[in-house]
Design a protein around this motif. Structure first.
Motif, PDB file in Angstrom:
ATOM      1  N   ASN A 137       3.584  21.337  12.994  1.00  0.00           N
ATOM      2  CA  ASN A 137       2.029  20.350  12.659  1.00  0.00           C
ATOM      3  C   ASN A 137       2.883  18.620  12.111  1.00  0.00           C
ATOM      4  N   GLU A 138       1.248  18.291  12.257  1.00  0.00           N
ATOM      5  CA  GLU A 138       2.147  16.636  12.159  1.00  0.00           C
ATOM      6  C   GLU A 138       1.729  15.801  11.365  1.00  0.00           C
ATOM      7  N   ARG A 139       3.259  14.622  10.417  1.00  0.00           N
ATOM      8  CA  ARG A 139       2.641  14.615   8.995  1.00  0.00           C
ATOM      9  C   ARG A 139       0.862  13.969   9.048  1.00  0.00           C
ATOM     10  N   GLU A 140       0.497  14.645   7.901  1.00  0.00           N
ATOM     11  CA  GLU A 140      -1.059  14.407   7.694  1.00  0.00           C
ATOM     12  C   GLU A 140      -0.913  13.449   6.152  1.00  0.00           C
ATOM     13  N   GLY A 141      -1.777  12.410   6.066  1.00  0.00           N
ATOM     14  CA  GLY A 141      -2.696  11.575   4.922  1.00  0.00           C
ATOM     15  C   GLY A 141      -2.382  12.897   3.910  1.00  0.00           C
ATOM     16  N   VAL A 142      -2.135  12.697   2.322  1.00  0.00           N
ATOM     17  CA  VAL A 142      -2.871  13.625   1.367  1.00  0.00           C
ATOM     18  C   VAL A 142      -3.111  12.535   0.625  1.00  0.00           C
ATOM     19  N   LEU A 157      -3.313   4.145  -2.311  1.00  0.00           N
ATOM     20  CA  LEU A 157      -3.806   3.730  -2.998  1.00  0.00           C
ATOM     21  C   LEU A 157      -2.296   2.202  -2.877  1.00  0.00           C
ATOM     22  N   ASP A 158      -3.886   1.668  -2.289  1.00  0.00           N
ATOM     23  CA  ASP A 158      -3.668   0.104  -2.371  1.00  0.00           C
ATOM     24  C   ASP A 158      -3.454  -1.014  -3.263  1.00  0.00           C
ATOM     25  N   SER A 159      -3.077  -2.009  -3.252  1.00  0.00           N
ATOM     26  CA  SER A 159      -2.925  -3.393  -4.037  1.00  0.00           C
ATOM     27  C   SER A 159      -3.854  -3.304  -5.060  1.00  0.00           C
ATOM     28  N   ASP A 160      -5.356  -3.126  -4.372  1.00  0.00           N
ATOM     29  CA  ASP A 160      -6.055  -3.734  -5.540  1.00  0.00           C
ATOM     30  C   ASP A 160      -6.590  -2.567  -6.437  1.00  0.00           C
ATOM     31  N   GLY A 161      -6.319  -1.564  -6.022  1.00  0.00           N
ATOM     32  CA  GLY A 161      -6.406  -0.144  -6.824  1.00  0.00           C
ATOM     33  C   GLY A 161      -7.389   0.926  -6.606  1.00  0.00           C
ATOM     34  N   ASP A 162      -7.701   0.920  -4.873  1.00  0.00           N
ATOM     35  CA  ASP A 162      -8.377   1.325  -4.419  1.00  0.00           C
ATOM     36  C   ASP A 162      -7.685   3.370  -3.775  1.00  0.00           C
ATOM     37  N   THR A 163      -7.964   3.810  -3.747  1.00  0.00           N
ATOM     38  CA  THR A 163      -7.803   5.100  -2.925  1.00  0.00           C
ATOM     39  C   THR A 163      -8.227   5.350  -1.866  1.00  0.00           C
ATOM     40  N   ALA A 164      -7.607   6.982  -1.842  1.00  0.00           N
ATOM     41  CA  ALA A 164      -8.443   7.469   0.066  1.00  0.00           C
ATOM     42  C   ALA A 164      -7.732   8.912  -0.131  1.00  0.00           C
ATOM     43  N   TYR A 165      -8.351   9.839  -0.537  1.00  0.00           N
ATOM     44  CA  TYR A 165      -7.999  11.343  -0.554  1.00  0.00           C
ATOM     45  C   TYR A 165      -8.481  12.036   0.430  1.00  0.00           C
ATOM     46  N   VAL A 166      -6.872  12.577   1.266  1.00  0.00           N
ATOM     47  CA  VAL A 166      -7.601  13.757   1.986  1.00  0.00           C
ATOM     48  C   VAL A 166      -9.159  14.709   1.965  1.00  0.00           C
ATOM     49  N   VAL A 198       0.665  -1.452   0.181  1.00  0.00           N
ATOM     50  CA  VAL A 198      -0.401  -0.024  -0.003  1.00  0.00           C
ATOM     51  C   VAL A 198       0.706   1.929   0.107  1.00  0.00           C
ATOM     52  N   VAL A 199       0.250   2.128  -0.580  1.00  0.00           N
ATOM     53  CA  VAL A 199       1.362   3.305  -0.924  1.00  0.00           C
ATOM     54  C   VAL A 199       0.548   4.240  -1.030  1.00  0.00           C
ATOM     55  N   GLY A 200       1.131   5.602  -0.202  1.00  0.00           N
ATOM     56  CA  GLY A 200       0.741   7.147  -0.488  1.00  0.00           C
ATOM     57  C   GLY A 200       1.791   8.254  -0.175  1.00  0.00           C
ATOM     58  N   TRP A 201       1.138   9.050  -0.421  1.00  0.00           N
ATOM     59  CA  TRP A 201       1.712  10.503  -0.069  1.00  0.00           C
ATOM     60  C   TRP A 201       1.527  11.335   1.521  1.00  0.00           C
ATOM     61  N   PHE A 202       2.432  11.447   1.992  1.00  0.00           N
ATOM     62  CA  PHE A 202       1.853  12.371   3.226  1.00  0.00           C
ATOM     63  C   PHE A 202       2.674  13.771   2.860  1.00  0.00           C
ATOM     64  N   ARG A 203       2.019  14.911   3.588  1.00  0.00           N
ATOM     65  CA  ARG A 203       3.162  16.022   4.145  1.00  0.00           C
ATOM     66  C   ARG A 203       2.739  16.812   4.985  1.00  0.00           C
ATOM     67  N   GLN A 204       4.142  17.307   5.948  1.00  0.00           N
ATOM     68  CA  GLN A 204       4.104  17.934   6.817  1.00  0.00           C
ATOM     69  C   GLN A 204       4.349  19.623   7.273  1.00  0.00           C
ATOM     70  N   THR A 205       4.205  20.178   7.821  1.00  0.00           N
ATOM     71  CA  THR A 205       4.128  21.628   8.133  1.00  0.00           C
ATOM     72  C   THR A 205       4.697  22.197   9.244  1.00  0.00           C
ATOM     73  N   PRO A 206       5.789  22.643   9.439  1.00  0.00           N
ATOM     74  CA  PRO A 206       6.348  23.039   9.938  1.00  0.00           C
ATOM     75  C   PRO A 206       5.756  23.111  11.739  1.00  0.00           C
TER      76      PRO A 206
END
Length: 132
Positions: free
Chosen positions: A43-48, A51-60, A33-41
């Motif tokens: 603040n905690e890192r958040e999920g952006v 994408l999982d192995s089945d091809g399903d996605t999730a977005y903030v 399972v793969v993804g992109w996360f981001r962080q600002t000074p």
């Protein structure tokens, strides 16, 4: 041991676009399972986007309709297409991956929410700056 290296960050005016890439080595992303996360000074890192192995996605919610995550299993790369960028998108962006368990898979949504307790591989991060 999976290794992830991001590229494609930079500076852009609000309304512009950037495409982030993440090159993987040491293992195949097809079983992660793969993804992109981001962080600002400060603040905690958040999920952006994930994408999982089945091809399903999730977005903030804040990026839905503007960002698209994709994976090229043949090239062993992960991408994030970011359109209609906003000043609030300014952050360091990290790609990340968790290997699927034997005979199963980790789903995109819990990875986005940070509720999967398994070894997570991280890239070094790439800066995205959006100016008004």
């Amino acid at each position: 041991q999976l290794r992830l290296v991001e590229s494609g960050g930079g500076s852009v005016r609000a309304g512009g676009s950037l495409r982030l890439s993440c090159a993987a080595s040491g293992d195949r992303l097809a079983t992660y399972v793969v993804g992109w996360f981001r962080q600002t000074p400060g603040n905690e890192r958040e999920g952006v986007a994930t994408l999982d192995s089945d091809g399903d996605t999730a977005y903030v919610d804040s990026v839905k309709g503007r960002f698209t995550i994709s994976k090229d299993n043949a090239m062993n790369t992960l991408s994030l297409q970011m359109n209609s960028l906003e000043v609030e998108d300014t952050a360091i962006y990290f790609c990340a991956a968790i290997r699927d368990p034997p005979g199963g898979l980790w789903y995109a949504s819990p990875f986005l929410q940070g509720t999967i307790h398994a070894k997570t591989y991280w890239g070094q991060g790439t800066q995205v700056t959006v100016s008004s």
